[in-house]
Scaffold this active site. Structure first.
Site, mmCIF file in Angstrom:
data_model
loop_
_atom_site.group_PDB
_atom_site.id
_atom_site.type_symbol
_atom_site.label_atom_id
_atom_site.label_comp_id
_atom_site.label_asym_id
_atom_site.label_seq_id
_atom_site.Cartn_x
_atom_site.Cartn_y
_atom_site.Cartn_z
ATOM 1 N N ASP A 82 73.987 83.341 58.751
ATOM 2 C CA ASP A 82 73.751 84.544 57.968
ATOM 3 C C ASP A 82 74.489 85.747 58.530
ATOM 4 O OD1 ASP A 82 72.341 85.857 55.783
ATOM 5 O OD2 ASP A 82 71.186 86.880 57.334
ATOM 6 N N MET A 133 67.904 90.727 52.518
ATOM 7 C CA MET A 133 68.715 91.699 51.788
ATOM 8 C C MET A 133 70.153 91.782 52.298
ATOM 9 S SD MET A 133 66.766 92.905 49.457
ATOM 10 C CE MET A 133 67.820 94.244 48.920
ATOM 11 N N ARG A 134 70.474 91.009 53.343
ATOM 12 C CA ARG A 134 71.828 91.101 53.886
ATOM 13 C C ARG A 134 72.870 90.683 52.853
ATOM 14 N NH1 ARG A 134 71.088 88.944 58.509
ATOM 15 N NH2 ARG A 134 71.110 90.848 59.734
ATOM 16 N N ALA A 135 72.542 89.711 52.009
ATOM 17 C CA ALA A 135 73.502 89.255 51.008
ATOM 18 C C ALA A 135 73.863 90.379 50.038
ATOM 19 C CB ALA A 135 72.933 88.059 50.252
#
Length: 678
Positions: A193, A274-276
């Protein structure tokens, strides 16, 4: 210094080049993970990127590459007085797979500490990579303790060193680039990720393109400087385009309608966290700047999704990476026109998609027609031949063969471990003496000193200082005073599965449960960083369905296609497993094996099949191989043959129900106790 291969001379690999260039335009994208088969220019492209990066202004003499415009107030070499900075090329720092923790984060300068009596910090690779590129080749083979340190530094933009009396914090913001071959194992989800983008690469199947690759490579090998000179103009144009895109980047507008498309896409594909969303927003902005536009379009969002989401959708190592592009188009279509008045009616790549990204080195955003579908790219990594044509599966029995059945849902298993204290590769299964882990003591070094136990060394040298004529602050230390730290951690093992695929196991519901159990153990092996192998037996023979490997994906694929039927040559399966372990002991003597036999214990075919299986079991026992028999027997009448086999092996037998982590406690103790009793 050798002349790097020109970036613009790389043939094909459009996604790879685009992913790297977007990070050069906007380092905030978060790096790129390059997945693909060997020999596909992964390392060549990464090393070539450094020559295109803009120069970096640094404070003269600062070992931590502080920016003279805004120096780090906590820099160990600071505080820095106002002075004109100097420019240097952006660094590409390579992190070797076998690097030590000290080499990565830095450590106490032992020489100065002992000779001058001062605490001095020696920077590591994270300090060297600050404001540059940190490149990890074969990142999936990196030791877990190094992965943890990388995660911390990537998350905080700083490296904290608290060890051996040293307390140091320094900035560590870098472009993380990793390359890997999925056949050798997958990455931990946490590290996966951290990569902003991921690209899949494979060798071209076009004859003309392959010819051009070879022609250029041979020309480069014959005369690197001359070859680079011929591509200097293209390299300069691409370097200027990157600089122009960096200047344009702050002016790019990311409208609310586009943000809604990004959020809807991430929600539709059920990515975690929420990183995406953030990475997609930054990537879309970089794509617009790269194309020379000041507004993000739906085409940019689509391209960003194809680069930023596939690796974030994997729930376990058996999930195929990739996106359903029809679903992506539908999501963008539904979210776009309702919120944004711009011309987003066609979310797919149109004429502007390829044209805007073209030129400047010939690296356009990849058109949809050129993109390999996820199912096709995944087949290069984990697929296996059909059972009828597979050379490494047992031959078809005379009759009774059934088609492969699907595995039941995997579950969390009890931890199986090898008794004793090993010295194998770092992992998470069995106790072992390792270079990294908790310190348990100190010994005199037998060979080269690798891990100094500072306190024990000082304690050994202290009584002799007056006799040695010590006069200054430094400690007078001799070779005999040095002490090696002994540490204990966990090792990865070779888990060799021996799976009964005979007719006695062929009931569809039963075989589905057996495959589900083996799949669960494979998932456990992935999480514990083991190597795995698969031996199957049915009919008249046994075969190695998968030689020992770090790729649990490949093992799962072979298991899924495993047919059943025929007699039960149990002894042949155990003897085949013995052959595999004998070879692996020669290849990797420090990696201890764990034999997992999945069977109901029945043996048929040939003279005295049960007695022969018992002798094969005792052969493993005589060599000290730790073993577990997963008893697959079902029904009201139980013969207990699996338990007898476990006793011959010197291991323990567990049922499918007992294998579950939420069943009876103490399975690991049972396995260990059985090994000691043997």
């Amino acid at each position: 210094m050798s002349t790097p291969y020109p970036f613009t001379a790389i043939v094909g690999q459009d996604d790879l080049r685009l992913g790297l260039l977007l990070n050069a335009v906007s380092p905030a994208v978060g790096g790129v993970l390059v997945r693909g088969e060997k020999g596909t220019a992964k390392s060549t492209a990464v090393r070539a990127l450094a020559a295109l990066m803009p120069e970096v202004p640094v404070v003269p003499g600062c070992r931590f590459s502080c920016d003279p415009g805004s120096p780090d107030p906590a820099c160990p070499d600071g505080p820095h007085a106002e002075a004109a900075g100097v420019s240097r090329a952006a660094r590409t720092v390579e992190l070797p797979v076998g690097a030590s923790e000290d080499r990565l984060v830095g450590a106490l300068d032992i020489e100065r500490a002992l000779s001058e009596g001062v605490k001095a910090f020696e920077p590591g690779l994270l300090a060297d990579a600050h404001r540059g590129i940190l490149y990890v080749d074969e990142v999936n083979l990196l030791h877990d303790h190094l992965v943890d340190l990388l995660l911390d530094a990537a998350a905080m933009g700083a490296s904290y060193v608290e060890r051996e009396g040293v307390s140091v914090r320094h900035a560590a913001r870098f472009l993380l680039v990793g390359t890997m071959n999925p056949e050798e194992g997958e990455l931990r989800p946490q590290l996966l990720d951290r990569f902003g983008l991921t690209v899949e690469v494979s060798a071209s199947r076009d004859t003309d393109e392959r010819v051009e690759v070879v022609r250029r490579r041979l020309a480069y090998d014959d005369d690197p400087e001359g070859f680079a000179a011929r591509w200097a103009e293209e390299e300069g144009a691409l370097r200027e385009r990157i600089a122009a895109a960096r200047v344009l980047l702050p002016r790019v507008v990311l409208s609310d309608g586009v943000l809604r498309q990004i959020a809807a896409t991430c929600a539709a594909f059920e990515v975690d966290g929420m990183r995406a969303d953030i990475v997609m927003a930054r990537t879309s902005t970089a794509l617009a700047a790269w194309a020379g536009r000041e507004e993000v379009t739906a085409d940019d969002v689509r391209q960003a999704a194809l680069l930023a989401l596939p690796h974030r959708r994997r729930r376990n190592p058996f999930d195929a990476p990739g996106l359903d592009e029809d679903k992506l188009d539908q999501t963008l279509d539904e979210a776009g026109p309702q919120e944004d008045g711009s011309d987003d009616d066609d979310p797919g790549p149109g004429p502007d998609g390829g044209g805007d990204g073209g030129g400047g080195g010939g690296v356009p955003p990849q058109a949809d027609g050129d993109r390999t579908p996820p199912s096709a790219s995944q087949s290069d990594d984990t697929s296996s031949p059909a059972p009828e044509s597979a050379p490494d599966t047992p031959g078809r029995p005379a009759g009774g063969e059934q088609q492969p059945v699907a595995a039941a849902e995997p579950f969390r298993t009890k931890m199986l471990s090898v008794p004793g204290l090993g010295e194998g590769a770092a992992g998470r299964r069995s106790r072992a003496r390792t270079e990294h882990g908790r310190t348990t003591g100190a010994i005199r070094p037998q060979g080269a000193l690798t891990k100094l136990h500072l306190a024990a060394t000082v304690q050994a040298a202290a009584p002799h200082q007056r006799a040695r004529g010590r006069s200054g602050r430094g400690l007078v230390v001799r070779r005999d005073d040095l002490r090696q730290a002994t540490r204990e951690g966990r090792e990865g093992n070779l888990v060799l599965f021996v799976v009964d695929a005979s007719g006695s196991m062929a009931a569809r519901q039963r075989m589905s449960a057996v495959k589900g159990a083996v799949l669960s153990l494979l998932l456990d092996a992935y999480q514990r960083r083991d190597k795995v192998g698969l031996v199957t037996f049915r009919g008249k023979e046994a075969a190695v369905a998968l030689p020992p490997t770090s790729s649990v994906d490949a093992a799962a694929a072979r298991l899924e296609s495993l047919p059943t039927g025929g007699r039960t040559p149990l002894a042949a399966g155990l003897l085949k497993a013995h052959d595999v372990l004998r070879v692996e002991r020669l290849r990797d003597p420090s990696r201890r094996p764990l034999l997992v036999v999945v069977t109901d214990g029945r043996a048929t075919g040939g003279p005295e099949p049960v007695a022969l299986a018992g002798r094969a079991g005792r052969l493993h026992r005589s060599e000290g191989t730790a073993s577990v028999v997963v008893d697959c027997e079902s029904g009201y009448v139980r013969l207990g043959l699996a338990g007898e086999l476990a006793r011959e092996l010197g291991g323990t037998a567990v049922t499918l129900d007992e294998l579950r982590a939420d069943s009876i406690a103490g399975l690991v103790k049972d396995v260990t106790a059985a090994g000691r009793a043997a």
